[in-house]
Scaffold this active site. Structure first.
Site, PDB file in Angstrom:
ATOM      1  N   CYS A  26      -0.434   4.262   2.048  1.00  0.00           N
ATOM      2  CA  CYS A  26      -0.264   3.895   3.287  1.00  0.00           C
ATOM      3  C   CYS A  26       1.401   4.350   3.715  1.00  0.00           C
ATOM      4  O   CYS A  26       1.828   5.302   4.534  1.00  0.00           O
ATOM      5  CB  CYS A  26      -0.879   1.992   3.844  1.00  0.00           C
ATOM      6  SG  CYS A  26      -2.387   1.697   3.015  1.00  0.00           S
ATOM      7  N   ASP A  27       1.759   3.666   2.882  1.00  0.00           N
ATOM      8  CA  ASP A  27       3.391   3.368   3.426  1.00  0.00           C
ATOM      9  C   ASP A  27       4.262   3.916   3.052  1.00  0.00           C
ATOM     10  O   ASP A  27       5.175   4.671   3.127  1.00  0.00           O
ATOM     11  CB  ASP A  27       3.826   2.223   3.443  1.00  0.00           C
ATOM     12  CG  ASP A  27       3.005   1.406   3.946  1.00  0.00           C
ATOM     13  OD1 ASP A  27       2.174   1.352   5.039  1.00  0.00           O
ATOM     14  OD2 ASP A  27       3.031   0.339   4.169  1.00  0.00           O
ATOM     15  N   CYS A  30       0.652  -1.467  -0.080  1.00  0.00           N
ATOM     16  CA  CYS A  30      -0.143  -0.526   0.042  1.00  0.00           C
ATOM     17  C   CYS A  30       1.047   0.772   0.006  1.00  0.00           C
ATOM     18  O   CYS A  30       1.839   1.589   0.871  1.00  0.00           O
ATOM     19  CB  CYS A  30      -1.067  -0.199   1.499  1.00  0.00           C
ATOM     20  SG  CYS A  30      -2.056   0.909   1.609  1.00  0.00           S
TER      21      CYS A  30
END
Ligand SMILES: Cc1cc2nc3c(=O)[nH]c(=O)nc-3n(C[C@H](O)[C@H](O)[C@H](O)COP(=O)(O)OP(=O)(O)OC[C@H]3O[C@@H](n4cnc5c(N)ncnc54)[C@H](O)[C@@H]3O)c2cc1C
Length: 369
Positions: free
Chosen positions: A199-200, A196
């Site tokens: 997200c990261d 992701c």
């Protein structure tokens, strides 16, 4: 997801954005021994990822034994739209989902959802969520692990050991990312290997990263990461198969190096990933030093929980007719988990609406004399 869960259960919390605060990011990595988000600290307990089972054990409440009219699995575009239609038909409805928003949350620019020339996936799904929260509908953050039928009622078990009952079901549990299928993959998840980028991605500021895949999602991720990371290798097993708009963006980025006919054969590093081995079409191998890789090689339908419950096609997608009926009466399916060819937000939402209207008709016919 974590915030929505804590808000719903009235748990006070402090939220720290490790993408912005590098000191906090360092502390988070020390505490959890990995780089993935979210990390939730409850007293002495450190929870890595959105672990619905542990959170439900800590803060969840028991669902009573009522029989819902409709139970919807999944709160992506398909499930949330189905929820709106069910609520507007005054059906007693519950949505069980591991998160709110689904895959759309991972898209940083959606340019093909009508009504918005461009909107981020997160903003679009916030709007979906706002709409559903104005209606009378139960929304539980949990994972469905099994489904079966007893007489005319469907029984659903969740990972946090809840049992729910419903007269009809809408299956809208979407897709999950495919894995590379090489050794140590699980070991490096959150420790340099990410599925992701939304997200990261911010944790790889000025770092060297690789993106694996040759489709639209991979190119989108490579372009997105080229704005954050120092360098990006795009590793494509065969050749690029993406829309012209993404190819054009890719060509304009100087810090992206494309390696076609190349595959990853090994992952290296102590605690965190620090290098990968790649092999080209001639079988020549070499190591590439880097800090992270983002896997974007396609998706698998989330149908493992069904285990013979409804008919699936050869790709393990749920077979449906033109009106979202599955092979089992009273069970409907919508969105990416179904055999519908095009996997898009607008199509998932449209089929979510159709499934809800069909469920309403089924309930009228089968339960109301
Ligand atoms: C990076 C990226 C970019 C994209 N860009 C676009 C774009 O620009 N335009 C576009 O139209 N589409 C885009 N898509 C595709 C789009 O996001 C999907 O087609 C759409 O989200 C499908 O919706 P869905 O509701 O069917 O499934 P999903 O969005 O996959 O939602 C499924 C939901 O079910 C939940 N779930 C899964 N298993 C269980 C279980 N066992 N128990 C409980 N809950 C479960 C999941 O947590 C999730 O909330 C993109 C996708 C990605 C990944």
């Amino acid at each position: 997801m974590a915030k929505a869960f804590l808000d719903k259960h009235g748990v006070p919390y402090e939220s720290i954005d490790v993408g912005e605060d590098t000191g906090a990011a360092k502390k988070m990595i020390e505490l959890s021994g990995q780089r993935g988000v979210p990390v939730i600290v409850v007293d002495e307990e450190v929870i890595v990822g959105f672990d619905s089972q542990r959170l439900n054990n800590l803060f969840g409440e028991t669902v009573q034994g009522e029989i819902y009219d409709v139970l919807i699995v999944g709160a992506g575009p398909a499930g949330l739209t189905a929820g709106v239609y069910c609520a507007r038909k005054m059906l007693n409805t519950v949505i069980i989902s591991e998160n709110i928003g689904g895959q759309a949350l991972e898209s940083w620019a959606i340019e093909n959802y009508m009504g918005y020339r461009m909107i981020s996936g997160e903003d679009l799904m916030k709007k979906f969520e706002e709409q559903i929260r104005t209606l009378t509908i139960h929304l539980e953050l949990d994972r469905v692990v099994s489904i079966f039928k007893e007489n005319d009622i469907f029984i659903i078990r969740t990972i946090s050991e809840k049992t729910l009952k419903a007269k009809s079901l809408i299956l809208a549990q979407g897709n999950r990312p495919k894995k590379l299928g090489i050794a140590n993959e699980e070991q490096y998840l959150g420790r340099g290997l990410s599925i992701c980028s939304t997200c990261d991605g911010p944790l790889y500021k000025e770092k060297r990263v690789a993106v694996v895949g040759g489709g639209n999602s991979a190119l989108q991720t490579a372009v997105e990461m080229s704005e954050i990371a120092q360098s990006v290798h795009l590793i494509v097993r065969n050749r690029i198969r993406a829309d012209a708009v993404y190819l054009k963006m890719l060509e304009s980025r100087e810090n992206i190096q494309v390696l076609v006919n190349t595959q990853i054969t090994a992952l290296h590093g102590d605690k965190f990933l620090s290098a990968i081995t790649i092999r080209n079409e001639n079988g020549e191998e070499r190591n590439l030093d880097l800090d992270g890789i983002f896997i974007e090689i396609g998706w698998l339908p989330n149908t493992d929980i069904l285990d013979g419950f409804v008919s699936l096609n050869e790709k393990k997608e749920i077979s449906i007719d033109i009106n979202c009926h599955t092979s089992v009466e009273g069970v409907f399916a919508a969105g990416d988990v179904s055999a519908v060819k095009s996997k898009q937000i607008i199509i998932a939402a449209g089929d979510g609406a159709k499934a809800a209207l069909e469920a309403h008709e089924y309930l009228l016919k089968s339960f109301i004399q």
